[in-house]
Design a protein around this motif. Sequence first.
Motif, PDB file in Angstrom:
ATOM      1  N   PRO A  20       2.133  -7.118  29.252  1.00  0.00           N
ATOM      2  CA  PRO A  20       1.469  -7.490  27.693  1.00  0.00           C
ATOM      3  C   PRO A  20       1.157  -6.113  27.228  1.00  0.00           C
ATOM      4  N   GLN A  21       1.066  -6.084  25.925  1.00  0.00           N
ATOM      5  CA  GLN A  21       0.439  -5.005  25.077  1.00  0.00           C
ATOM      6  C   GLN A  21      -1.064  -4.886  24.997  1.00  0.00           C
ATOM      7  N   LEU A  22      -1.458  -6.014  25.074  1.00  0.00           N
ATOM      8  CA  LEU A  22      -3.116  -6.159  25.072  1.00  0.00           C
ATOM      9  C   LEU A  22      -3.305  -7.231  26.167  1.00  0.00           C
ATOM     10  N   SER A  23      -4.298  -6.919  27.172  1.00  0.00           N
ATOM     11  CA  SER A  23      -4.742  -7.939  28.075  1.00  0.00           C
ATOM     12  C   SER A  23      -6.268  -8.085  28.143  1.00  0.00           C
ATOM     13  N   LEU A  24      -6.792  -9.332  27.833  1.00  0.00           N
ATOM     14  CA  LEU A  24      -8.056  -9.106  28.007  1.00  0.00           C
ATOM     15  C   LEU A  24      -8.594 -10.065  28.912  1.00  0.00           C
ATOM     16  N   SER A  25      -9.617  -9.855  29.639  1.00  0.00           N
ATOM     17  CA  SER A  25      -9.993 -10.573  30.801  1.00  0.00           C
ATOM     18  C   SER A  25     -11.519 -10.848  30.792  1.00  0.00           C
ATOM     19  N   GLY A  26     -11.985 -12.133  30.466  1.00  0.00           N
ATOM     20  CA  GLY A  26     -13.479 -12.514  30.630  1.00  0.00           C
ATOM     21  C   GLY A  26     -14.193 -11.616  29.667  1.00  0.00           C
ATOM     22  N   VAL A  27     -13.855 -11.445  28.215  1.00  0.00           N
ATOM     23  CA  VAL A  27     -14.349 -10.619  27.307  1.00  0.00           C
ATOM     24  C   VAL A  27     -15.686 -11.497  26.806  1.00  0.00           C
ATOM     25  N   SER A  28     -16.826 -10.872  26.946  1.00  0.00           N
ATOM     26  CA  SER A  28     -18.049 -11.559  26.595  1.00  0.00           C
ATOM     27  C   SER A  28     -18.892 -10.765  25.860  1.00  0.00           C
ATOM     28  N   LYS A  29     -19.476 -11.123  24.911  1.00  0.00           N
ATOM     29  CA  LYS A  29     -20.367 -10.463  23.935  1.00  0.00           C
ATOM     30  C   LYS A  29     -21.892 -11.276  24.073  1.00  0.00           C
ATOM     31  N   TYR A  30     -23.005 -10.573  24.360  1.00  0.00           N
ATOM     32  CA  TYR A  30     -24.214 -11.278  24.035  1.00  0.00           C
ATOM     33  C   TYR A  30     -25.041 -10.489  23.250  1.00  0.00           C
ATOM     34  N   PHE A  31     -25.813 -10.897  22.295  1.00  0.00           N
ATOM     35  CA  PHE A  31     -26.624 -10.241  21.520  1.00  0.00           C
ATOM     36  C   PHE A  31     -28.094 -10.272  22.040  1.00  0.00           C
ATOM     37  N   GLY A  32     -28.746  -9.041  21.927  1.00  0.00           N
ATOM     38  CA  GLY A  32     -30.117  -8.881  22.123  1.00  0.00           C
ATOM     39  C   GLY A  32     -30.721  -9.694  23.352  1.00  0.00           C
ATOM     40  N   THR A  33     -32.052  -9.865  23.014  1.00  0.00           N
ATOM     41  CA  THR A  33     -32.670 -10.837  24.082  1.00  0.00           C
ATOM     42  C   THR A  33     -32.671 -12.371  23.797  1.00  0.00           C
ATOM     43  N   SER A  34     -32.407 -12.431  22.668  1.00  0.00           N
ATOM     44  CA  SER A  34     -32.156 -14.105  22.430  1.00  0.00           C
ATOM     45  C   SER A  34     -31.085 -14.774  23.267  1.00  0.00           C
ATOM     46  N   GLY A  35     -30.340 -13.998  23.799  1.00  0.00           N
ATOM     47  CA  GLY A  35     -29.145 -14.630  24.654  1.00  0.00           C
ATOM     48  C   GLY A  35     -28.151 -15.209  23.917  1.00  0.00           C
ATOM     49  N   PHE A  36     -27.837 -14.913  22.645  1.00  0.00           N
ATOM     50  CA  PHE A  36     -26.895 -15.621  21.666  1.00  0.00           C
ATOM     51  C   PHE A  36     -25.489 -14.938  22.384  1.00  0.00           C
ATOM     52  N   VAL A  37     -24.665 -16.073  22.573  1.00  0.00           N
ATOM     53  CA  VAL A  37     -23.413 -15.648  23.166  1.00  0.00           C
ATOM     54  C   VAL A  37     -22.511 -15.720  22.013  1.00  0.00           C
ATOM     55  N   ALA A  38     -22.008 -14.373  21.457  1.00  0.00           N
ATOM     56  CA  ALA A  38     -20.902 -14.432  20.542  1.00  0.00           C
ATOM     57  C   ALA A  38     -19.522 -14.710  21.005  1.00  0.00           C
ATOM     58  N   LEU A  39     -19.257 -14.271  22.276  1.00  0.00           N
ATOM     59  CA  LEU A  39     -18.078 -14.437  22.884  1.00  0.00           C
ATOM     60  C   LEU A  39     -18.266 -14.797  24.397  1.00  0.00           C
ATOM     61  N   ASP A  40     -17.477 -15.788  24.810  1.00  0.00           N
ATOM     62  CA  ASP A  40     -17.934 -16.285  26.141  1.00  0.00           C
ATOM     63  C   ASP A  40     -16.566 -16.216  26.861  1.00  0.00           C
ATOM     64  N   GLY A  41     -15.995 -15.066  27.728  1.00  0.00           N
ATOM     65  CA  GLY A  41     -15.326 -15.001  28.762  1.00  0.00           C
ATOM     66  C   GLY A  41     -13.782 -15.209  27.961  1.00  0.00           C
ATOM     67  N   ILE A  42     -13.432 -14.520  26.993  1.00  0.00           N
ATOM     68  CA  ILE A  42     -11.865 -14.773  26.308  1.00  0.00           C
ATOM     69  C   ILE A  42     -10.914 -13.872  27.311  1.00  0.00           C
ATOM     70  N   THR A  43      -9.929 -14.614  27.688  1.00  0.00           N
ATOM     71  CA  THR A  43      -9.059 -14.203  28.588  1.00  0.00           C
ATOM     72  C   THR A  43      -7.683 -14.588  27.782  1.00  0.00           C
ATOM     73  N   MET A  44      -6.871 -13.472  27.992  1.00  0.00           N
ATOM     74  CA  MET A  44      -5.666 -13.575  26.953  1.00  0.00           C
ATOM     75  C   MET A  44      -4.816 -12.428  27.224  1.00  0.00           C
ATOM     76  N   ASP A  45      -3.486 -12.648  27.238  1.00  0.00           N
ATOM     77  CA  ASP A  45      -2.631 -11.563  27.350  1.00  0.00           C
ATOM     78  C   ASP A  45      -1.602 -11.644  25.870  1.00  0.00           C
ATOM     79  N   ILE A  46      -1.639 -10.415  25.105  1.00  0.00           N
ATOM     80  CA  ILE A  46      -0.711 -10.623  24.105  1.00  0.00           C
ATOM     81  C   ILE A  46       0.254  -9.629  24.344  1.00  0.00           C
ATOM     82  N   PRO A  47       1.583 -10.126  24.365  1.00  0.00           N
ATOM     83  CA  PRO A  47       3.002  -9.525  24.494  1.00  0.00           C
ATOM     84  C   PRO A  47       3.121  -8.469  23.524  1.00  0.00           C
ATOM     85  N   GLN A  48       3.852  -7.404  23.714  1.00  0.00           N
ATOM     86  CA  GLN A  48       4.317  -6.458  22.937  1.00  0.00           C
ATOM     87  C   GLN A  48       5.182  -7.192  21.559  1.00  0.00           C
ATOM     88  N   GLY A  49       5.139  -6.587  20.425  1.00  0.00           N
ATOM     89  CA  GLY A  49       5.779  -7.112  19.417  1.00  0.00           C
ATOM     90  C   GLY A  49       5.417  -8.551  18.752  1.00  0.00           C
TER      91      GLY A  49
END
Lengths: 279, 255
Positions: A20-49
């Motif tokens: 795959p051109q792009l391979s995401l594995s468990g991508v998460s994003k938390y903000f600050g101390t509030s514990g706000f979870v913007a992204l929770d474990g995104i896993t995805m393969d995106i093939p070329q083209g």
Amino acid sequence: MAIASTLSRQGRPELVSSTPQLSLSGVSKYFGTSGFVALDGITMDIPQGQFFVIVGPSGCGKTTLLRILAGLDTQSSGTVAVNRTDEKRPVNSMIFQGDSLFPWMTVFDNAAYGLRMRRVPEAQVSDTVHTWLERIGLWRFRDRYPNQLSGGMRQRVSIVRAFANDPEILFMDEPFSALDEQNKLLLHEELLRIWEATKKTVVFITHSVDEAVTLGDRIMIMTANPGRAKAVLEVPFPRPRNVLELRQKPSYGDLVFHIWEQLREEVQRARQNAEGEKV
Amino acid sequence: MSAEVKGRDRVVGVVTPIVLLGLWELAAQFGLLDARFFPPPSAIVHQFATLVASGELGANVIASLKRLALGMLLGGVPALFLGLAMGISRPLRAAIDPLISATYPIPKSAILPLVLLIFGLGEMSKVVMVALGAFYPIIINTVVGVANIDKIYLDVGHNYRASRWQVFRTIALPGALPSIMAGVKLAVGMGLILIAISEMVAANDGIGYMIWNAWQVLTVDTMYVGLLVIAVLGFLFSIVLDEIEHRLIPWKRRA
């Protein structure tokens, strides 16, 4: 997920290359101390083209995800792997939401920006920009400044700026959300026309289901709060696509309806959560 | 607005001062105004012609313009570069901002004795005064101009892998230019004020000296000529600066 599996069988397997051109594995994003979870474990393969679309309600973290993929933001955990096919070309170019053209540069200079930043010889810059502006019908406006153009023309210039840079991956962050319906339709057609000629890997973000189904090869539906991948659907329609003809097909309506149903649950749930927090 | 109305506005704008000058002339001639304090415009024009013919006026104007130009460069160029650097670098801004805020409110005219003490009575003291006046408006406007650049443009620069220098050249400088030009206009106005003041106190030529000397020897006509020349200079500067702005910032023109 009956519909999704039937759809994937009708999809185009030849596009799914081995790495795959792009391979995401468990991508998460938390903000600050509030514990706000913007992204929770995104896993995805995106093939070329592939033209990959992420659709979701506002606040589901889709822009954050795109910014992480483009290197404008960093994830809290997880990995993003980019498999490059050509070391000489830039990895990605982004088409931003809203006005991102430099007001102090002409159409030509804006379109040439990426090439000039990586010090491509000026003769080649000139050729490439000429070709692209010609292709999208803006060559005669090359000496205009952005404030002398309509919103649709400005967004066409930012599309040219990204394509002319010839990156491996194009990121698009709701590029047409500020445009009226007529302009949107024209730009969908133009984007499809030039994308089908180049077949770059695209990651396209939108909150519009119509836009997702019209443009995409594959659609990821995202949930809000926390931002998760709820479902991934293949879009079975062949290319080249004619936007108007496509929208008349019953199967188009069925797919839009199916995605809407899933999104509606999400929007309602997000609203209930928000109201619950207020009480 | 129709062309007719615009034309009428222009005519009124020219007629009003002419009428007022005419009234002044008549009032002075008929003794309604004390000609010792308010000499008739014809006498001022006559004095103007005399001073031009003797070369005195020309020499004074050139002396003042030279100090003004040198002072603008001495104060403006460092202000521009320091301002751009502060706009880009947060630590630098944190370090220098308090110094600027603390020294900015001091009236520049109040520093004149100190400047005379340090730089003596020569040319340098006058140039430094203008430089001080030019420095503040330019640095403050430059920092604000860079800091207010929309973040999306920096994202674009980052996404297209622009180097630090490229970001500076293609985004920070042009993005801040409208604000910088506003600072330059203020600086020129401030420079005119300060050059007049410092020449009154410590110079043997220049427009400020000419006005002060006229007061001391009570040639009131010459005093008015000096005031007139400063007013005309200020007016010409604003025309020139508008033209420069127009050329430097073409994207601000309307379609």
